[in-house]
Each structure stands twice: as structure tokens, then as C-alpha cells.
Write a protein that holds these residues in place. Structure first.
Motif, mmCIF file in Angstrom:
data_model
loop_
_atom_site.group_PDB
_atom_site.id
_atom_site.type_symbol
_atom_site.label_atom_id
_atom_site.label_comp_id
_atom_site.label_asym_id
_atom_site.label_seq_id
_atom_site.Cartn_x
_atom_site.Cartn_y
_atom_site.Cartn_z
ATOM 1 N N GLY A 120 0.801 -1.208 0.000
ATOM 2 C CA GLY A 120 0.000 0.000 0.000
ATOM 3 C C GLY A 120 0.842 1.269 0.000
ATOM 4 O O GLY A 120 0.528 2.254 -0.687
ATOM 5 N N MET A 121 1.941 1.278 0.761
ATOM 6 C CA MET A 121 2.764 2.482 0.862
ATOM 7 C C MET A 121 3.508 2.773 -0.442
ATOM 8 O O MET A 121 3.615 3.930 -0.855
ATOM 9 C CB MET A 121 3.739 2.360 2.023
ATOM 10 N N THR A 122 4.023 1.751 -1.096
ATOM 11 C CA THR A 122 4.677 1.998 -2.382
ATOM 12 C C THR A 122 3.648 2.389 -3.436
ATOM 13 O O THR A 122 3.920 3.237 -4.302
ATOM 14 C CB THR A 122 5.481 0.774 -2.856
ATOM 15 N N THR A 123 2.451 1.801 -3.363
ATOM 16 C CA THR A 123 1.385 2.193 -4.288
ATOM 17 C C THR A 123 1.059 3.673 -4.115
ATOM 18 O O THR A 123 0.948 4.428 -5.101
ATOM 19 C CB THR A 123 0.129 1.339 -4.047
ATOM 20 N N ALA A 124 0.907 4.110 -2.879
ATOM 21 C CA ALA A 124 0.620 5.522 -2.607
ATOM 22 C C ALA A 124 1.741 6.414 -3.145
ATOM 23 O O ALA A 124 1.483 7.476 -3.736
ATOM 24 C CB ALA A 124 0.425 5.736 -1.108
ATOM 25 N N TYR A 125 2.991 5.994 -2.956
ATOM 26 C CA TYR A 125 4.133 6.788 -3.403
ATOM 27 C C TYR A 125 4.116 6.971 -4.919
ATOM 28 O O TYR A 125 4.258 8.097 -5.430
ATOM 29 C CB TYR A 125 5.426 6.106 -2.963
ATOM 30 N N PHE A 126 3.947 5.874 -5.653
ATOM 31 C CA PHE A 126 4.004 5.974 -7.113
ATOM 32 C C PHE A 126 2.781 6.697 -7.683
ATOM 33 O O PHE A 126 2.906 7.418 -8.679
ATOM 34 C CB PHE A 126 4.169 4.589 -7.732
ATOM 35 N N LEU A 127 1.624 6.521 -7.066
ATOM 36 C CA LEU A 127 0.450 7.261 -7.533
ATOM 37 C C LEU A 127 0.618 8.758 -7.290
ATOM 38 O O LEU A 127 0.227 9.584 -8.122
ATOM 39 C CB LEU A 127 -0.808 6.736 -6.834
ATOM 40 N N ARG A 128 1.190 9.109 -6.148
ATOM 41 C CA ARG A 128 1.397 10.532 -5.879
ATOM 42 C C ARG A 128 2.422 11.117 -6.839
ATOM 43 O O ARG A 128 2.254 12.242 -7.335
ATOM 44 C CB ARG A 128 1.872 10.742 -4.418
ATOM 45 N N ARG A 129 3.475 10.358 -7.134
ATOM 46 C CA ARG A 129 4.473 10.833 -8.100
ATOM 47 C C ARG A 129 3.847 11.031 -9.487
ATOM 48 O O ARG A 129 4.308 11.861 -10.269
ATOM 49 C CB ARG A 129 5.632 9.833 -8.187
ATOM 50 N N GLU A 130 2.798 10.285 -9.772
ATOM 51 C CA GLU A 130 2.092 10.418 -11.041
ATOM 52 C C GLU A 130 1.209 11.666 -11.063
ATOM 53 O O GLU A 130 0.775 12.103 -12.134
ATOM 54 C CB GLU A 130 1.249 9.164 -11.294
ATOM 55 N N GLY A 131 0.932 12.227 -9.900
ATOM 56 C CA GLY A 131 0.123 13.430 -9.847
ATOM 57 C C GLY A 131 -1.245 13.267 -9.222
ATOM 58 O O GLY A 131 -1.995 14.239 -9.083
ATOM 59 N N TYR A 132 -1.596 12.042 -8.836
ATOM 60 C CA TYR A 132 -2.882 11.818 -8.194
ATOM 61 C C TYR A 132 -2.848 12.302 -6.745
ATOM 62 O O TYR A 132 -1.816 12.197 -6.069
ATOM 63 C CB TYR A 132 -3.242 10.330 -8.194
ATOM 64 N N ALA A 133 -3.965 12.822 -6.276
ATOM 65 C CA ALA A 133 -4.147 12.990 -4.838
ATOM 66 C C ALA A 133 -4.446 11.612 -4.262
ATOM 67 O O ALA A 133 -5.095 10.789 -4.906
ATOM 68 C CB ALA A 133 -5.294 13.950 -4.554
ATOM 69 N N VAL A 134 -3.945 11.324 -3.055
ATOM 70 C CA VAL A 134 -4.035 9.961 -2.507
ATOM 71 C C VAL A 134 -4.529 10.012 -1.063
ATOM 72 O O VAL A 134 -4.122 10.888 -0.288
ATOM 73 C CB VAL A 134 -2.658 9.250 -2.562
ATOM 74 N N THR A 135 -5.379 9.047 -0.736
ATOM 75 C CA THR A 135 -5.785 8.798 0.640
ATOM 76 C C THR A 135 -5.409 7.363 0.991
ATOM 77 O O THR A 135 -5.689 6.449 0.211
ATOM 78 C CB THR A 135 -7.308 8.985 0.817
ATOM 79 N N VAL A 136 -4.748 7.171 2.113
ATOM 80 C CA VAL A 136 -4.355 5.832 2.567
ATOM 81 C C VAL A 136 -5.143 5.497 3.825
ATOM 82 O O VAL A 136 -5.189 6.308 4.765
ATOM 83 C CB VAL A 136 -2.838 5.755 2.861
ATOM 84 N N ILE A 137 -5.750 4.315 3.843
ATOM 85 C CA ILE A 137 -6.561 3.884 4.981
ATOM 86 C C ILE A 137 -6.002 2.569 5.509
ATOM 87 O O ILE A 137 -5.716 1.650 4.730
ATOM 88 C CB ILE A 137 -8.034 3.662 4.582
ATOM 89 N N ASP A 138 -5.841 2.478 6.832
ATOM 90 C CA ASP A 138 -5.354 1.241 7.432
ATOM 91 C C ASP A 138 -5.963 1.063 8.816
ATOM 92 O O ASP A 138 -6.172 2.043 9.539
ATOM 93 C CB ASP A 138 -3.832 1.244 7.533
ATOM 94 N N ARG A 139 -6.207 -0.177 9.179
ATOM 95 C CA ARG A 139 -6.831 -0.453 10.474
ATOM 96 C C ARG A 139 -5.860 -0.319 11.635
ATOM 97 O O ARG A 139 -6.262 -0.202 12.790
ATOM 98 C CB ARG A 139 -7.431 -1.855 10.475
ATOM 99 N N GLN A 140 -4.563 -0.326 11.346
ATOM 100 C CA GLN A 140 -3.568 -0.209 12.402
ATOM 101 C C GLN A 140 -3.251 1.253 12.695
ATOM 102 O O GLN A 140 -3.675 2.163 11.975
ATOM 103 C CB GLN A 140 -2.296 -0.957 12.009
ATOM 104 N N SER A 141 -2.467 1.484 13.742
ATOM 105 C CA SER A 141 -2.171 2.847 14.176
ATOM 106 C C SER A 141 -0.986 3.468 13.449
ATOM 107 O O SER A 141 -0.740 4.669 13.576
ATOM 108 C CB SER A 141 -1.893 2.866 15.686
ATOM 109 N N GLU A 142 -0.251 2.675 12.671
ATOM 110 C CA GLU A 142 0.898 3.173 11.924
ATOM 111 C C GLU A 142 1.184 2.218 10.777
ATOM 112 O O GLU A 142 0.677 1.087 10.755
ATOM 113 C CB GLU A 142 2.124 3.311 12.833
#
Length: 416
Positions: free
Chosen positions: A12-34
């Protein structure tokens, strides 16, 4: 366009990184605290781009009786009255064919080489500090038949981007002198110079630090469980979460084992099932005699990776144990194997044990790309290769979302 990524492990974190580098706004959701504190927390730490043969292979069939009966086998299969396990198991057996194993090996190798390039570029661009080491990996063998099979496998992979050297026993000891400790009968080795090692949890934290900057365009929602998908007319309208409804323009399922439940809700079955693994992390002292290289002991299927002043040791596959709790019998066995292999290790203290559930598909190929819903994608099912394939998978998904031609053919790793 805003894309919601479900899951804050390494995928998920690498996906968020590459999508943001592409120019997308990104929201990351996870059930854990970090980020990264489930399967990514204390994995084997090896980035094995060229050593990607699938678990499903014709050679496993004669081993099935021992897998079922020997609780100390490197791979132990616990049969359960679980329809999901039986479906996964039957698909696994169907994948144990020579042609299938060879096809999957070449596909994973292609994705692995892409991942190596993208990860190293990310490290160079961002200066991430996660005990990253491009020192290569040494595979050591203790019986001639297994060694011959491994050499044949490497010859099959020749020309596909994965360099290797075949080593004599003495060459193995010269390359990694700590192997002389055990006195075990190493018959030879294979050195893969382009393999890396690193701390997956630290990389997740570094990615979070980069992406959580107020100006980054990435929002994080931790302690938030995605309970379901709100589906309307061939699209996902919103996520039903423990914190209420969450909307975006697009959505990526990248939450490991949780991808099975969400995908099933969306009407397709990714056949993701947990394979439990264990690790030990040893704190080292200046007097500790620990390998400098990443080493894989092929006989016990235990891997060793140096992380600065720590040594990560990982091994075992338990199928049918869906509880991430630590089983003392397996941890004690792993400690014994480490002592036999490195009797003069001399760590600072007892190692820190860990167990994790790896989200695996029967033929070892992840799913990366579109789903039956026009604004829903998936990046899941990487099994024990999640850390290795994370950057390549994220890059491939980014390109597929952007509808950009990719070096990896469209049908590969796609939902069929």
C-alpha cells in the motif's frame, strides 16, 4: 483525481508513493495505528529479485506426506475444515506442473527486475534510510542433487536480467567466512550479485514520513477499518469504514489478507490465503560473528539478512494456521537452526521473535490491475515476495491506472 489506497503495508505504501508521483491525490486507509506493522513488520528482509521460483512446483508433490505429518518440516500443512483452504490447496496442486512453474518463474523474474530498478531509483531520489544494502545474496547447498537442480534453474533463467555465479565450497567460505563456523557439509553455492536487503518496516516509516508532509497531497487515516465497498452501477461509490463513509474517485485494494474479503464482496475471488512465517531479530555486538552478505540456507529454507547492527533470520511456511500469534515450538526450532548454522554468532541478547501471515495466491503470482468495477483496482497476493515485488507492482499498477503502455504485457498479473 483522488485515489484511496486500502492498506498501509509495503504494498500500500509503495502504491501511494508511485500514484502521488504520477500526480494523483491519494488517501491511505489502514486499520492499524501506523504503517507496516502487520506482515511488513519483521519479514526476511531479503529483496530476492532473481530468486523467485514459485512454491507450487512438481518437486513439492513427493514432499506432501511430510508436510502433513512432520510439525518440524520447513513447510507444514495443517488441514482444516475450511472451504477456502481446500479451494486454495486444489488450485495449488493444479499449479504444480513444470510448464506452469516455468511460466510463473519468468513472469516473477520480469516483475522482480522492474522492482529492483524502481526501488533503487526511489532510494537514490529520496535518500531513504532503512538499512538498505545492495551486497548480493549467497545461496548455500548441502546436497548434490539440490545443488544440481538449482544450477539448472539458474541456467533456465539466464538472459532474463538475473546474473549469478556458481561457487565451489571454498569460494563460498572465501566470500562469507562466517559459514565456516558450522562445519556442515556445504557442497557449493550460487551468488546473486544484484540482490538487496533492507528493513521493510523502516521503509514503510520512511515512505509515511515523506508522504505525510502537509504539502504532499496524501491523507492518512489510521485506526480505520474498511468494512466494505459501496457499489453502485459498476463503480465503487464509497468505502464503508469504522470512521464513517469515505469517498474518492478511485480505489485500490492493497491490504494483503484483507483483500480476500473485499474482493469477494466485489464479486471476484483472488484466492488469497495466509502462509504463516516466522523471524528472529538478533542485536549484534562488535564481537558477533554474523554474515555480512544475505545468505539463504537451502537445506533448512532459512534466510539471513544483515541490517546494520542487527541480523534478521526468517523461515518456515505454515499453511492452515491463520493466527498471527507466535508458536513457541516453531520459534525454538528456528533458534536451533540458527545455532547450528552460526554457532559463534554471539548476539547481545536473546532474539526478538515475530510471526506474520503472508497473503499468497496458489501459483505465487500477485494480482495487479483492473477489477470488474471501473474505478476499483487491486494490488495484492504477493505471498513471501511482497517486499521484493512492491516497487515493481506499484509502478505497474500506476501505469495501468494511467492507461500507459507497460513493458509487462497486459495479461500478466491481471484478474481473469
Amino acid at each position: 483525481m483522488r485515489i484511496a489506497v486500502i492498506g498501509a503495508g509495503i504494498i500500500g505504501m509503495t502504491t501511494a508513493y508511485f500514484l502521488r508521483r504520477e500526480g494523483y491525490a491519494v488517501t491511505v486507509i489502514d486499520r492499524q495505528s501506523e504503517p507496516g506493522i502487520e506482515t511488513s513488520k519483521a519479514n526476511g528482509a531479503q529483496l530476492s529479485y532473481s530468486f523467485v521460483a514459485p512454491l507450487a512446483d512438481p518437486g513439492v508433490l513427493p514432499k506432501l506426506p511430510s508436510w502433513l505429518t512432520d510439525r518440524d518440516a520447513p513447510l507444514h500443512f495443517r488441514l482444516r475444515a475450511d472451504p477456502q483452504q481446500w479451494r486454495w490447496g486444489l488450485s495449488f496442486l493444479r499449479a504444480c506442473q513444470r510448464a506452469t512453474a516455468r511460466r510463473v518463474t519468468m513472469e516473477l523474474l520480469e516483475l522482480g527486475i522492474s522492482s529492483r530498478e524502481l526501488l533503487r531509483k526511489m532510494v537514490a531520489d529520496e535518500g531513504f534510510d532503512f538499512d538498505f544494502s545492495p551486497s548480493g545474496k549467497l545461496l548455500v547447498y548441502e546436497d548434490d542433487a539440490t545443488y544440481a537442480k538449482a544450477r539448472a534453474q539458474m541456467a533456465f533463467q539466464d538472459g532474463s536480467g538475473g546474473e549469478h555465479s556458481v561457487l565451489t565450497t571454498q569460494a563460498c567460505l572465501d566470500m562469507e567466512p562466517t559459514l565456516a563456523q558450522s562445519g556442515r557439509g556445504i557442497v557449493g553455492g550460487i551468488f546473486l550479485p544484484e540482490e538487496d536487503a533492507g528493513d521493510c518496516l523502516k521503509l514503510c516509516a520512511q515512505l509515511h514520513r515523506k508522504l505525510a508532509h502537509p504539502a504532499s497531497g496524501v491523507d492518512f487515516h489510521f485506526d480505520t477499518e474498511v468494512r466494505g465497498l459501496k457499489l453502485e452501477g459498476g463503480r465503487v461509490a464509497a468505502l464503508d469504514t469504522s470512521a464513517g463513509s469515505l469517498q474518492a474517485d478511485g480505489y485500490v485494494i492493497a491490504n494483503g489478507l484483507g483483500a480476500q474479503r473485499l474482493s469477494t464482496q466485489a464479486g471476484f475471488n483472488p484466492l488469497i490465503y495466509p502462509l504463516k512465517g516466522y523471524s528472529l531479530t538478533y542485536q549484534l555486538t562488535p564481537e558477533s560473528q554474523a554474515p555480512r552478505l544475505s545468505v539463504s540456507d537451502i537445506r533448512t529454507k532459512v534466510v539471513y539478512a544483515r541490517l546494520g547492527d542487527r541480523l534478521r533470520v526468517a523461515g518456515m511456511v505454515d499453511i492452515g494456521d491463520g493466527d498471527a500469534g507466535i508458536r513457541s515450538r516453531r520459534i525454538e526450532l528456528l533458534k536451533t537452526q540458527v545455532h547450528d548454522f552460526l554457532p559463534q554468532l554471539a548476539p547481545a541478547a536473546e532474539p526478538e521473535p515475530w510471526a506474520g501471515l503472508r497473503p499468497a495466491r496458489p501459483d505465487s503470482t500477485p494480482l495487479i490491475g483492473a477489477t470488474p468495477y471501473t474505478n476499483l483496482w487491486i494490488n495484492a497476493g504477493h505471498g513471501s515476495l511482497g517486499f521484493t515485488l512492491a516497487a515493481g507492482s506499484a509502478g505497474l499498477l500506476r501505469d495501468r491506472i494511467a492507461r500507459r503502455p507497460t513493458a509487462i504485457r497486459e495479461g500478466k498479473f491481471a484478474l481473469h
